[in-house]
Structures are given as C-alpha cells and as structure tokens.
Scaffold this motif. Structure first.
Motif, PDB file in Angstrom:
ATOM      1  N   SER A  17      -3.873 -15.799  45.193  1.00  0.00           N
ATOM      2  CA  SER A  17      -4.088 -14.525  45.839  1.00  0.00           C
ATOM      3  C   SER A  17      -2.877 -14.269  46.794  1.00  0.00           C
ATOM      4  CB  SER A  17      -5.536 -14.668  46.709  1.00  0.00           C
ATOM      5  OG  SER A  17      -6.356 -15.150  45.785  1.00  0.00           O
ATOM      6  N   VAL A  48      -1.514   1.039  40.404  1.00  0.00           N
ATOM      7  CA  VAL A  48      -2.380  -0.059  40.623  1.00  0.00           C
ATOM      8  C   VAL A  48      -3.789   0.214  41.194  1.00  0.00           C
ATOM      9  CG1 VAL A  48      -2.469  -2.338  41.768  1.00  0.00           C
ATOM     10  CG2 VAL A  48      -0.282  -1.754  40.882  1.00  0.00           C
ATOM     11  N   TYR A  59      -8.909   2.445  40.718  1.00  0.00           N
ATOM     12  CA  TYR A  59      -8.031   1.007  40.421  1.00  0.00           C
ATOM     13  C   TYR A  59      -7.618   1.428  38.997  1.00  0.00           C
ATOM     14  CZ  TYR A  59     -10.145  -1.114  44.454  1.00  0.00           C
ATOM     15  OH  TYR A  59     -10.755  -1.716  45.620  1.00  0.00           O
ATOM     16  N   VAL A  63      -6.669  -4.279  36.651  1.00  0.00           N
ATOM     17  CA  VAL A  63      -6.839  -5.034  37.929  1.00  0.00           C
ATOM     18  C   VAL A  63      -8.257  -4.890  38.498  1.00  0.00           C
ATOM     19  CG1 VAL A  63      -4.511  -4.497  38.818  1.00  0.00           C
ATOM     20  CG2 VAL A  63      -6.312  -3.117  39.471  1.00  0.00           C
ATOM     21  N   ARG A  66     -10.545  -7.817  40.252  1.00  0.00           N
ATOM     22  CA  ARG A  66      -9.559  -8.910  40.893  1.00  0.00           C
ATOM     23  C   ARG A  66      -8.803  -8.217  42.182  1.00  0.00           C
ATOM     24  NH1 ARG A  66      -5.300 -10.213  37.944  1.00  0.00           N
ATOM     25  NH2 ARG A  66      -4.727  -8.218  36.795  1.00  0.00           N
ATOM     26  N   PHE A  67      -8.615  -7.013  42.197  1.00  0.00           N
ATOM     27  CA  PHE A  67      -7.864  -6.290  43.363  1.00  0.00           C
ATOM     28  C   PHE A  67      -8.768  -5.406  44.148  1.00  0.00           C
ATOM     29  CE2 PHE A  67      -3.100  -6.303  41.340  1.00  0.00           C
ATOM     30  CZ  PHE A  67      -3.292  -7.752  41.151  1.00  0.00           C
ATOM     31  N   MET A  82      -5.168  -8.934  46.426  1.00  0.00           N
ATOM     32  CA  MET A  82      -5.120  -9.507  44.948  1.00  0.00           C
ATOM     33  C   MET A  82      -5.536 -10.978  44.744  1.00  0.00           C
ATOM     34  SD  MET A  82      -1.445  -7.675  44.081  1.00  0.00           S
ATOM     35  CE  MET A  82      -0.369  -8.892  45.323  1.00  0.00           C
ATOM     36  N   LEU A  85      -4.724 -13.835  40.215  1.00  0.00           N
ATOM     37  CA  LEU A  85      -3.479 -13.296  39.854  1.00  0.00           C
ATOM     38  C   LEU A  85      -2.858 -13.978  38.612  1.00  0.00           C
ATOM     39  CD1 LEU A  85      -1.677 -12.925  43.364  1.00  0.00           C
ATOM     40  CD2 LEU A  85      -1.821 -11.205  41.745  1.00  0.00           C
ATOM     41  N   ASP A  89       0.898  -9.788  36.521  1.00  0.00           N
ATOM     42  CA  ASP A  89       0.817  -8.995  37.574  1.00  0.00           C
ATOM     43  C   ASP A  89       2.290  -9.045  38.189  1.00  0.00           C
ATOM     44  OD1 ASP A  89      -2.079 -10.110  38.034  1.00  0.00           O
ATOM     45  OD2 ASP A  89      -1.997  -8.338  37.541  1.00  0.00           O
ATOM     46  N   TYR A  93       6.113  -4.204  43.850  1.00  0.00           N
ATOM     47  CA  TYR A  93       4.891  -3.249  44.182  1.00  0.00           C
ATOM     48  C   TYR A  93       5.230  -2.351  45.346  1.00  0.00           C
ATOM     49  CZ  TYR A  93       1.441  -6.266  41.660  1.00  0.00           C
ATOM     50  OH  TYR A  93       0.822  -6.720  40.588  1.00  0.00           O
TER      51      TYR A  93
END
Length: 121
Positions: A17, A48, A59, A63, A66-67, A82, A85, A89, A93
C-alpha cells in the motif's frame, strides 16, 4: 498563483500500500474537484480517481475496490489510498486541481509536478 504539494510516492512490493496526498494553496476562490491521474512512458495520461467537492467520486475501472480517494475541505487536500498494488500501477501520478479563480468564470485546471509510484513484482 496556485501551488500543489504532492507527496507519498515511492517503491513498494506487489500487494502493498501507498498513500498519496496533494495539498492546494494560493489564489483559489473555490475548488470544483481534485483528483489523481497517472502516466507511463509512451502512453496518454489517464484518470485514476477524482472527487467533486460536495459531490461524487469517480474511479477508473482498473482501480475500483483497491484505491480510495478522500478529501479534507478545510485543508484543500486530497488523498489517494492505494491498496493491493500491482506492477501495472507503476506510473507517475499527477495531482489535478479544477478550481475557480473568480465568480462567473469557468473552472480551470492546474497540475502538480507528479510523484513516482513503482510497484515491484
């Protein structure tokens, strides 16, 4: 003048993460949305996640689950948690700010300089 202070990128193993943060400051009347996009070499920048202040979150399908994007209105800050991962990914960013500079004008975009996320397999 507007500034975006990004932090939280780094190297992590698959399944790990990271938490990104982006704080906006400067000549901002109000914020419409803040979010995160990412880019890898040779590819277009892609969404993202973003959050509309006082509105919904969106989203990318890749993702979802997960995010998690969240915000602190008082601090004009957005966070991207996040989890789980994956090597896919790995990217730079970028924080995006969509904000109003004055009444009666359209919102404008401002981008951060980017923070590298690298997920090893």
């Amino acid at each position: 003048q507007v500034q975006l202070a990004e932090s939280g990128g780094g190297l992590v193993q698959a399944g790990g993460s990271l938490r990104l943060s982006c704080a906006a400051s400067g000549s901002i009347l109000s914020i419409y949305s803040m979010g995160w996009y990412r880019q890898t070499p040779g590819k277009d920048r892609e969404l993202v996640a973003y959050v509309v202040f006082g509105g919904p979150k969106k989203y990318a399908d890749s993702v979802k689950g997960r995010f998690t994007i969240s915000k602190d209105n008082d601090k004009n800050t957005v966070y991207l948690q996040m989890d789980s991962l994956e090597p896919e990914d790995t990217a730079i960013y970028y924080c995006n700010l969509n904000y109003y500079t004055d009444y009666g004008v359209d919102a404008v975009d401002f981008w951060g300089q980017g923070t590298q996320v690298y997920v090893s397999s």
